[in-house]
Motif scaffolding. Structure first.
Motif, PDB file in Angstrom:
ATOM      1  N   ILE A   1      -7.496  -7.693   0.818  1.00  0.00           N
ATOM      2  CA  ILE A   1      -6.910  -6.421   1.253  1.00  0.00           C
ATOM      3  C   ILE A   1      -6.121  -5.808   0.103  1.00  0.00           C
ATOM      4  CG2 ILE A   1      -5.414  -5.299   2.951  1.00  0.00           C
ATOM      5  CD1 ILE A   1      -5.721  -7.828   4.688  1.00  0.00           C
ATOM      6  N   TYR A   2      -6.234  -4.486  -0.076  1.00  0.00           N
ATOM      7  CA  TYR A   2      -5.397  -3.819  -1.059  1.00  0.00           C
ATOM      8  C   TYR A   2      -5.161  -2.369  -0.649  1.00  0.00           C
ATOM      9  CZ  TYR A   2     -10.139  -2.819  -2.895  1.00  0.00           C
ATOM     10  OH  TYR A   2     -11.458  -2.483  -3.029  1.00  0.00           O
ATOM     11  N   ASP A   3      -4.120  -1.779  -1.232  1.00  0.00           N
ATOM     12  CA  ASP A   3      -3.680  -0.444  -0.851  1.00  0.00           C
ATOM     13  C   ASP A   3      -3.182   0.311  -2.068  1.00  0.00           C
ATOM     14  OD1 ASP A   3      -0.627  -0.810  -1.126  1.00  0.00           O
ATOM     15  OD2 ASP A   3      -1.233  -2.517   0.103  1.00  0.00           O
ATOM     16  N   ALA A   4      -2.786   1.552  -1.876  1.00  0.00           N
ATOM     17  CA  ALA A   4      -2.311   2.384  -2.988  1.00  0.00           C
ATOM     18  C   ALA A   4      -0.818   2.234  -3.228  1.00  0.00           C
ATOM     19  CB  ALA A   4      -2.637   3.853  -2.719  1.00  0.00           C
ATOM     20  N   LEU A   5      -0.120   1.506  -2.353  1.00  0.00           N
ATOM     21  CA  LEU A   5       1.323   1.321  -2.490  1.00  0.00           C
ATOM     22  C   LEU A   5       1.660   0.036  -3.237  1.00  0.00           C
ATOM     23  CD1 LEU A   5       2.424   2.310   1.135  1.00  0.00           C
ATOM     24  CD2 LEU A   5       2.391   3.763  -0.903  1.00  0.00           C
ATOM     25  N   ASN A   6       0.639  -0.759  -3.531  1.00  0.00           N
ATOM     26  CA  ASN A   6       0.804  -2.054  -4.208  1.00  0.00           C
ATOM     27  C   ASN A   6       1.559  -3.081  -3.368  1.00  0.00           C
ATOM     28  OD1 ASN A   6      -0.641  -1.348  -6.544  1.00  0.00           O
ATOM     29  ND2 ASN A   6       1.181  -0.398  -7.446  1.00  0.00           N
TER      30      ASN A   6
END
Length: 333
Positions: free
Chosen positions: A268-273
């Motif tokens: 899982i990954y996101d743009a907010l780190n």
């Protein structure tokens, strides 16, 4: 990146029914200590509260009807302990709270003009709402404050009173059937399946909260770092948490139906780190609060999945995905 679910010892991970209640702490499957930027195992449960299976009114309640779907703030009581007595049993109610609310995962309230919070809610009593419209008495048997990076994640050991025998049973159980903790989370979820736009949805109901059982998706997404009460860089994580509950369960269609079995890895990954991409795995899907915005054939279902009526996104996992509405992306080996 992250992954969540149930770890089995030897052989394949077991497929737990939707109503199964949580797992042991080890079964959270965290491979990198803090659960941030590490691979976790996915799971198929949204929440694990089944009120001890068929014990609650036996065969009269089944499926969603026997699940604890929310807990009322109103009508809560402070409590204490006494020796069993006729008509009272073990534990007693001291006085009704004037108001109750959550700050993060910590319960707060007012009683006789004074403020109460945190561990003062040990032995408090609440009213739970069942999926069939019924009510059930709940009792907080113990509270564990959060520590370290999760100092705002408090855990509650909660039991319910079985109407037929008057005994108390845990609302959450681990993989071995022993009592497990829950995290108090504002709002409520719809645990039904195969209901587009409804199943798996979260409602920010100001009157109720959820005891999220350890080991199921709501609690797992908090441990991954998506605390719905927190913010990162001024951005609330509430929507990321809800997207995570869809992702963890592989609820591609956003109808509450899980398309995975416990024990599969997902990055899982996101743009907010909060989670970053640390694996070179194949793209699985893009996610928002409604489910998958798009998904590929490289998914945890290991079979074709069709979501009737879903909009078709021409390309999945593009560089601009996070700027066009995607909250999370997932990869799987």
């Amino acid at each position: 990146m992250a992954t969540v679910g149930v770890v089995a010892c030897g052989g394949e991970a077991p497929v737990l029914p939707e109503e199964s209640a949580g797992e042991t702490g080890a079964a959270l499957g965290v491979s990198n200590g803090s659960n941030l930027n590490g691979s976790n195992l996915n799971g198929s449960d949204l929440n694990g509260s089944d009120l001890n299976g068929s014990d609650l009114n036996g065969d009269e309640l089944n499926g969603i009807a026997r699940m604890l779907v929310s807990v009322n703030y109103a009508g809560a009581w402070l409590g204490g302990w006494n020796e069993p007595a006729p008509g009272r049993g073990h534990g007693w109610k001291e006085g009704r709270l004037d108001a109750v609310w959550l700050e993060g995962s910590v319960l707060h309230g007012r009683y006789l003009g004074r403020s109460v919070s945190g561990t003062q809610f040990a032995h408090a009593w609440f009213t739970g709402n069942l999926g069939n419209g019924g009510k059930v008495e709940l009792r907080v048997d113990g509270i564990t404050p959060g520590t370290g990076a999760e100092q705002d994640v408090w855990k509650y050991r909660v039991s319910y009173r079985e109407p037929k025998d008057g005994h108390w049973y845990p609302i959450c159980k681990d993989a071995s059937g022993q009592p497990a903790d829950a995290i108090a989370v504002a709002g409520r979820w719809d645990y039904r399946k195969e209901l587009p736009g409804v199943g798996g949805a979260k409602y920010e109901d100001p009157n109720t909260f959820t005891f999220a059982c350890e080991g199921a998706a709501i609690a797992k997404c908090i441990h991954i770092g998506y605390k719905p009460w927190a913010s990162v860089g001024g951005v609330s994580l509430a929507a990321h948490h809800q997207a995570c509950t869809r992702l963890i369960r592989a609820d591609y269609c956003g109808d509450g139906t899980s398309h995975t079995v416990n024990g599969q890895w997902v990055n899982i990954y996101d743009a907010l780190n909060v989670q970053v991409d640390t694996e070179g795995w194949g793209l699985e899907a893009e996610w928002d609060t409604e489910g998958a915005r798009c998904f590929t054939d490289h998914n945890r279902a290991h079979a074709p999945v069709s979501c009737p009526g879903a909009a078709v996104k021409p390309q999945c996992g593009t560089a601009d995905a996070f700027s066009t509405g995607t909250l999370l992306q997932s990869e799987t080996p």
